[in-house]
Design a protein around this motif. Structure first.
Motif, PDB file in Angstrom:
ATOM      1  N   GLY A  75       0.788  -1.246   0.140  1.00 55.13           N
ATOM      2  CA  GLY A  75      -0.059  -0.255   0.008  1.00 55.13           C
ATOM      3  C   GLY A  75       1.021   1.464   0.020  1.00 55.13           C
ATOM      4  O   GLY A  75       0.398   2.242  -0.525  1.00 55.13           O
ATOM      5  N   CYS A  76       2.070   1.019   0.464  1.00 51.88           N
ATOM      6  CA  CYS A  76       3.150   2.346   0.643  1.00 51.88           C
ATOM      7  C   CYS A  76       3.479   2.584  -0.604  1.00 51.88           C
ATOM      8  O   CYS A  76       3.776   1.930  -1.509  1.00 51.88           O
ATOM      9  N   ILE A  77       3.486   3.957  -1.041  1.00 55.04           N
ATOM     10  CA  ILE A  77       3.835   4.496  -2.384  1.00 55.04           C
ATOM     11  C   ILE A  77       5.255   5.184  -2.282  1.00 55.04           C
ATOM     12  O   ILE A  77       5.528   5.921  -3.171  1.00 55.04           O
ATOM     13  N   GLN A  78       5.913   4.869  -1.295  1.00 57.97           N
ATOM     14  CA  GLN A  78       7.212   5.361  -1.036  1.00 57.97           C
ATOM     15  C   GLN A  78       7.548   6.687  -1.227  1.00 57.97           C
ATOM     16  O   GLN A  78       8.150   7.389  -2.066  1.00 57.97           O
ATOM     17  N   CYS A  79       6.687   7.762  -0.577  1.00 59.11           N
ATOM     18  CA  CYS A  79       6.675   9.151  -0.759  1.00 59.11           C
ATOM     19  C   CYS A  79       7.894   9.558   0.225  1.00 59.11           C
ATOM     20  O   CYS A  79       8.118  10.868  -0.013  1.00 59.11           O
ATOM     21  N   SER A  80       8.063   8.849   1.290  1.00 58.34           N
ATOM     22  CA  SER A  80       8.611   9.182   2.500  1.00 58.34           C
ATOM     23  C   SER A  80       8.273  10.392   3.080  1.00 58.34           C
ATOM     24  O   SER A  80       8.984  11.065   4.028  1.00 58.34           O
ATOM     25  N   TYR A  81       7.066  10.706   3.159  1.00 53.24           N
ATOM     26  CA  TYR A  81       6.412  11.679   4.091  1.00 53.24           C
ATOM     27  C   TYR A  81       6.406  11.491   5.295  1.00 53.24           C
ATOM     28  O   TYR A  81       6.683  12.011   6.345  1.00 53.24           O
ATOM     29  N   CYS A  82       6.039   9.950   5.832  1.00 49.30           N
ATOM     30  CA  CYS A  82       6.417   9.568   7.098  1.00 49.30           C
ATOM     31  C   CYS A  82       7.745   9.922   7.774  1.00 49.30           C
ATOM     32  O   CYS A  82       8.091  10.234   8.839  1.00 49.30           O
ATOM     33  N   VAL A  83       8.756   9.517   6.874  1.00 50.35           N
ATOM     34  CA  VAL A  83      10.069   9.792   7.127  1.00 50.35           C
ATOM     35  C   VAL A  83      10.352  11.041   7.549  1.00 50.35           C
ATOM     36  O   VAL A  83      11.108  11.510   8.663  1.00 50.35           O
ATOM     37  N   ASP A  84      10.006  11.986   6.841  1.00 58.37           N
ATOM     38  CA  ASP A  84      10.019  13.382   7.221  1.00 58.37           C
ATOM     39  C   ASP A  84       9.325  13.866   8.242  1.00 58.37           C
ATOM     40  O   ASP A  84       9.733  14.825   8.890  1.00 58.37           O
ATOM     41  N   SER A  85       8.079  13.270   8.777  1.00 55.51           N
ATOM     42  CA  SER A  85       7.390  14.078   9.797  1.00 55.51           C
ATOM     43  C   SER A  85       7.578  13.162  11.198  1.00 55.51           C
ATOM     44  O   SER A  85       7.096  13.700  12.015  1.00 55.51           O
ATOM     45  N   CYS A  86       8.301  12.024  11.136  1.00 49.10           N
ATOM     46  CA  CYS A  86       8.411  11.486  12.435  1.00 49.10           C
ATOM     47  C   CYS A  86       9.306  12.398  13.167  1.00 49.10           C
ATOM     48  O   CYS A  86      10.468  12.639  13.041  1.00 49.10           O
ATOM     49  N   PRO A  87       8.655  12.681  14.592  1.00 56.23           N
ATOM     50  CA  PRO A  87       9.457  13.466  15.393  1.00 56.23           C
ATOM     51  C   PRO A  87      10.794  12.839  15.973  1.00 56.23           C
ATOM     52  O   PRO A  87      11.478  13.521  16.399  1.00 56.23           O
ATOM     53  N   LYS A  88      10.869  11.387  16.263  1.00 52.53           N
ATOM     54  CA  LYS A  88      11.743  10.836  16.798  1.00 52.53           C
ATOM     55  C   LYS A  88      12.881  10.327  15.748  1.00 52.53           C
ATOM     56  O   LYS A  88      13.767   9.740  16.181  1.00 52.53           O
ATOM     57  N   LYS A  89      12.711  10.618  14.483  1.00 52.82           N
ATOM     58  CA  LYS A  89      13.533  10.313  13.487  1.00 52.82           C
ATOM     59  C   LYS A  89      14.044   8.617  13.439  1.00 52.82           C
ATOM     60  O   LYS A  89      15.102   8.393  13.140  1.00 52.82           O
ATOM     61  N   CYS A  90      12.960   8.034  13.827  1.00 50.61           N
ATOM     62  CA  CYS A  90      13.111   6.465  13.804  1.00 50.61           C
ATOM     63  C   CYS A  90      12.727   5.766  12.569  1.00 50.61           C
ATOM     64  O   CYS A  90      12.969   4.570  12.185  1.00 50.61           O
ATOM     65  N   LEU A  91      12.284   6.593  11.656  1.00 55.99           N
ATOM     66  CA  LEU A  91      11.933   6.217  10.143  1.00 55.99           C
ATOM     67  C   LEU A  91      12.959   6.414   9.100  1.00 55.99           C
ATOM     68  O   LEU A  91      13.499   7.513   9.215  1.00 55.99           O
ATOM     69  N   SER A  92      13.418   5.469   8.545  1.00 58.08           N
ATOM     70  CA  SER A  92      14.313   5.849   7.182  1.00 58.08           C
ATOM     71  C   SER A  92      13.841   5.175   6.028  1.00 58.08           C
ATOM     72  O   SER A  92      13.097   4.087   6.002  1.00 58.08           O
ATOM     73  N   MET A  93      14.485   5.661   4.834  1.00 60.36           N
ATOM     74  CA  MET A  93      13.850   5.085   3.611  1.00 60.36           C
ATOM     75  C   MET A  93      15.053   4.140   3.251  1.00 60.36           C
ATOM     76  O   MET A  93      16.269   4.601   3.202  1.00 60.36           O
ATOM     77  N   LYS A  94      14.759   3.174   2.882  1.00 57.21           N
ATOM     78  CA  LYS A  94      16.009   2.255   2.435  1.00 57.21           C
ATOM     79  C   LYS A  94      15.966   1.988   0.796  1.00 57.21           C
ATOM     80  O   LYS A  94      14.990   2.061   0.316  1.00 57.21           O
ATOM     81  N   GLN A  95      17.042   1.598   0.120  1.00 58.23           N
ATOM     82  CA  GLN A  95      17.216   1.622  -1.393  1.00 58.23           C
ATOM     83  C   GLN A  95      16.481   0.527  -1.980  1.00 58.23           C
ATOM     84  O   GLN A  95      16.318   0.654  -3.026  1.00 58.23           O
ATOM     85  N   THR A  96      16.424  -0.735  -1.096  1.00 57.99           N
ATOM     86  CA  THR A  96      15.832  -1.897  -1.902  1.00 57.99           C
ATOM     87  C   THR A  96      14.402  -1.751  -1.998  1.00 57.99           C
ATOM     88  O   THR A  96      13.848  -1.294  -0.914  1.00 57.99           O
ATOM     89  N   TYR A  97      13.764  -2.300  -2.956  1.00 60.34           N
ATOM     90  CA  TYR A  97      12.349  -2.345  -3.123  1.00 60.34           C
ATOM     91  C   TYR A  97      11.728  -3.574  -2.457  1.00 60.34           C
ATOM     92  O   TYR A  97      12.518  -4.620  -2.229  1.00 60.34           O
ATOM     93  N   THR A  98      10.329  -3.725  -2.114  1.00 58.20           N
ATOM     94  CA  THR A  98      10.090  -4.760  -1.472  1.00 58.20           C
ATOM     95  C   THR A  98       9.740  -5.895  -2.475  1.00 58.20           C
ATOM     96  O   THR A  98       9.531  -5.424  -3.962  1.00 58.20           O
ATOM     97  N   ALA A  99      10.329  -7.066  -2.265  1.00 64.98           N
ATOM     98  CA  ALA A  99      10.327  -8.008  -3.244  1.00 64.98           C
ATOM     99  C   ALA A  99       8.855  -8.481  -3.651  1.00 64.98           C
ATOM    100  O   ALA A  99       7.925  -8.094  -3.019  1.00 64.98           O
ATOM    101  N   PRO A 100       8.632  -8.746  -4.854  1.00 63.19           N
ATOM    102  CA  PRO A 100       7.428  -8.967  -5.511  1.00 63.19           C
ATOM    103  C   PRO A 100       6.764 -10.280  -4.772  1.00 63.19           C
ATOM    104  O   PRO A 100       7.507 -11.000  -4.211  1.00 63.19           O
TER     105      PRO A 100
END
Ligand code: SF4
Ligand code: SF4
Lengths: 131, 359
Positions: A75-100
């Motif tokens: 369901g995630c569209i990899q917009c990384s909006y959550c990463v930007d808004s987390c106040p604790k900076k515990c989310l991060s964007m990784k480079q590999t895609y979710t496997a099919p």
């Protein structure tokens, strides 16, 4: 007007290296900024729920009582909006895609109960429930 | 009068991966009329704005189209910024310009490839898309996405491009320009290609005006209008003139688009030379209240964004008029009187994007 205007390109192609990569023998090198999938450092999450409220795709569920954070991987569209808004900076964007996968999946992460401060790291990936 | 027959065309057609259906009324091999129907891929994206926070909607606006995704996001953001009286930092404006022009190059290269494919020149198709791949890679390096970039936000950009990245891109563009020149020669001078493009699908200047055509389709008929000249992003500081042709046939449209690629590279060079240092975003507080009509020049022509806000998190209305929608009447006009075999090429030369027309 020209008749053999493409022959130069054809000849060049014959003697130059291929433009494509022999996949899968040579895996892809992702650039640093590639948005592949969201990763959580669950031990630092405070379950404020901001990420789930900001997510445009409604892919994140935060359960403060149970101490779980779950994400619908497809369901995630990899917009990384959550990463930007987390106040604790515990989310991060990784480079590999979710496997099919043949089915949509939800990844759930459980925070270890708070008790002794220095616990070894929790296994990052929880059980795979089906959405 | 010979008997008339009706040939259905699309929504699934080998040369046109766009879901448009046409009923072609034929007299022998000649098309006398084309009756379009669209609406196969309506997704209700405009309606979604009533349920999504106006900041979140940026990511939905981007998904209106997979080719102009950057400009859709930017058009929405600029409209919201006008309503909220937000002044975007200069550096962000230049970044927007650079990414806009990269989108234009990538879109035109994609189109050139499709055109080559439509007249059966497979290797030319591959060459166009090979060049386009470089742009996609540059997008991935700078934004993190190849198709959907998610770098726009209301108030500026979410990512900056370091100066050395811009320099690297410029050197890639230098090499690309050379390769493009070789490729353009095939499109514009090759005998076989010319026989397919020249003298078919005429649209006169008057028709383009009356039918409200936009973008390269209109400029190829001799109207020198370009919404970039109206001045958004950093375009007021960039020197360029709309590229036009007076012929108005398929060849003219190809010619205009190819020259627009070179122009875009030039605009990127100018923007890279002038880009100032500084912030790329300003914080935005509060909720929008009011309405605004934003016009941006997409690769296919002018797109219009209408936003109406009511002072809450949710907007009342978003309306997007995409360029293909404006070009459809002109396309139907060019189809009249053409040969059945030319129909795919004629449809292609307006560069249709039906999915974004239906949103
Ligand atoms: S925003 Fe960050 S801290 Fe808050 S629930 Fe989400 S991941 Fe946890
Ligand atoms: S990256 Fe975007 S879509 Fe994915 S979980 Fe985060 S906010 Fe939601």
């Amino acid at each position: 007007m020209n008749v053999f205007s493409f022959s130069k390109t054809t000849l060049k192609n014959l003697f130059s290296a291929p433009a494509t990569r022999p996949y899968p023998q040579q895996p892809r090198q992702y650039p640093e900024r590639t948005r592949g999938h969201v990763e959580i450092d669950i031990e630092h999450c405070v379950f404020c729920g901001l990420c789930s409220r900001k997510c445009p795709a409604d892919a994140i569920r935060v359960d403060r009582a149970a101490g779980t954070w779950s994400i619908e991987r497809f369901g995630c569209i990899q917009c990384s909006y959550c990463v930007d808004s987390c106040p604790k900076k515990c989310l991060s964007m990784k480079q590999t895609y979710t496997a099919p996968a043949p089915e949509k999946s939800v990844d759930t992460y459980q925070k270890k109960p708070a008790a002794p401060a220095k616990e070894p790291e929790a296994a990052p990936k929880g059980e795979n429930e089906h959405a | 009068m010979s008997t008339r027959s009706i040939v259905p065309f699309g929504p699934q057609h080998p040369v046109l991966p766009e879901p448009i259906h046409l009923d072609l009324v034929l007299e022998d091999e000649k098309v006398v009329e084309a009756v379009p129907s669209i609406g196969f891929v309506h997704r209700g994206l405009e309606k979604l704005v009533e349920k999504r926070d106006f900041n979140d909607y940026v990511y939905i606006a981007e998904r209106i189209c997979g080719i102009c995704s950057f400009m859709h996001g930017m058009g929405y953001c600029e409209a919201a910024e006008h309503i909220m009286n937000v002044e975007v930092p200069e550096r962000a404006k230049y970044l927007r310009t650079i990414w806009c022009e990269m989108s234009r190059i990538h879109s035109h290269l994609l189109w050139l490839g499709l055109l080559a494919d439509a007249f059966g020149f497979e290797s030319l198709f591959m060459q166009s898309w090979r060049l386009r791949e470089k742009i996609l890679d540059m997008f991935e390096y700078s934004t993190g996405g190849r198709v959907i970039f998610s770098v726009n936000k209301i108030g500026g950009q979410r990512r900056d491009m370091p100066d050395d990245m811009i320099r690297d891109f410029l050197s890639i563009f230098d090499g690309m320009e050379q390769e493009l020149k070789t490729m353009a020669a095939t499109f514009l001078e090759d005998y076989a290609v010319n026989t397919r493009l020249r003298g078919v699908g005429f649209l006169t200047e008057q028709q383009a005006h009356d039918l409200g055509a936009v973008g390269p389709f209109m400029r190829a008929s001799g109207i020198a209008l370009d919404t970039r000249k109206k001045g958004y992003a950093a375009y007021p500081n960039i020197e360029f003139e709309p590229i036009t042709s007076t012929v108005g046939d398929c060849y003219a449209r190809t010619d205009v688009r190819i020259h627009e690629i070179f122009q875009s590279i030039d605009i990127i060079r100018q923007a890279a030379a002038k880009i100032p240092q500084g912030e790329v975003a300003v914080p935005v507080k509060g909720f929008p209240n009011g309405e605004y009509m934003m016009r941006v020049e997409q690769p296919r022509g002018e797109a219009v964004y209408y936003l109406k806000a009511n002072g809450t998190r949710f907007l009342d209305r978003v309306r997007v008029r995409t360029p293909t929608f404006a070009n459809l009447p002109g396309m139907l006009e060019t189809l009249k009187g053409c040969q059945l075999a030319d129909v795919p090429i004629l449809i292609l030369t307006i560069d249709p994007c039906i999915s974004c027309t239906e949103r």
